[in-house]
Design a protein around this motif. Structure first.
Motif, PDB file in Angstrom:
ATOM      1  N   GLY A   1       0.795  -1.230   0.000  1.00 56.05           N
ATOM      2  CA  GLY A   1       0.000   0.000   0.000  1.00 56.05           C
ATOM      3  C   GLY A   1       0.823   1.272   0.000  1.00 56.05           C
ATOM      4  N   LYS A   2       2.104   1.173  -0.285  1.00 54.40           N
ATOM      5  CA  LYS A   2       2.974   2.357  -0.284  1.00 54.40           C
ATOM      6  C   LYS A   2       2.859   3.156  -1.575  1.00 54.40           C
ATOM      7  N   ILE A   3       2.509   2.476  -2.680  1.00 52.58           N
ATOM      8  CA  ILE A   3       2.291   3.152  -3.952  1.00 52.58           C
ATOM      9  C   ILE A   3       1.053   2.559  -4.617  1.00 52.58           C
ATOM     10  N   LYS A   4       0.529   3.301  -5.587  1.00 53.73           N
ATOM     11  CA  LYS A   4      -0.605   2.811  -6.371  1.00 53.73           C
ATOM     12  C   LYS A   4      -0.078   1.994  -7.538  1.00 53.73           C
ATOM     13  N   ALA A   5      -0.896   1.073  -8.003  1.00 56.02           N
ATOM     14  CA  ALA A   5      -0.521   0.279  -9.166  1.00 56.02           C
ATOM     15  C   ALA A   5      -0.462   1.177 -10.403  1.00 56.02           C
TER      16      ALA A   5
END
Length: 102
Positions: free
Chosen positions: A38-42
């Motif tokens: 959940g640290k970056i978006k896909a």
């Protein structure tokens, strides 16, 4: 001789500090882990946003870690044939840069 040593030290320190701010490419395995945590978006969730800024076709995509944050760097060939660089914050989805390629 002292001046030569001082100049050498200054050059060495300058190179070292430049390395701290250098772009670091993120591997696809590391990117998948960051998305899972959940640290970056896909990337696929943000590609549509990039194409809404500049319509066309994405020709290249990279994830880089620079200045303490993850940034998707997308190259887009617009419908009129011009090439564009779009940078998107991988965490927030904010468009950071839209620049026409030379």
């Amino acid at each position: 001789m002292k001046k030569l040593i001082a100049l050498s030290c200054a050059a060495f320190l300058g190179l070292g500090s430049a390395a701290v701010f250098a772009d670091d490419d993120v591997s696809s395995a590391e990117a998948a882990k960051l998305v899972e945590e959940g640290k970056i978006k896909a990337l696929d969730s943000l590609e549509e946003k990039a194409l809404s800024v500049k319509g066309g076709q994405i020709t290249d995509r990279d994830l880089e870690h620079e200045y303490g944050r993850y940034i998707y760097k997308l190259d887009i060939r617009a419908d009129d044939g011009t090439d564009w660089d779009i940078d998107i914050d991988a965490n927030t989805g904010e468009v950071l840069k839209t620049e026409q390629d030379d």
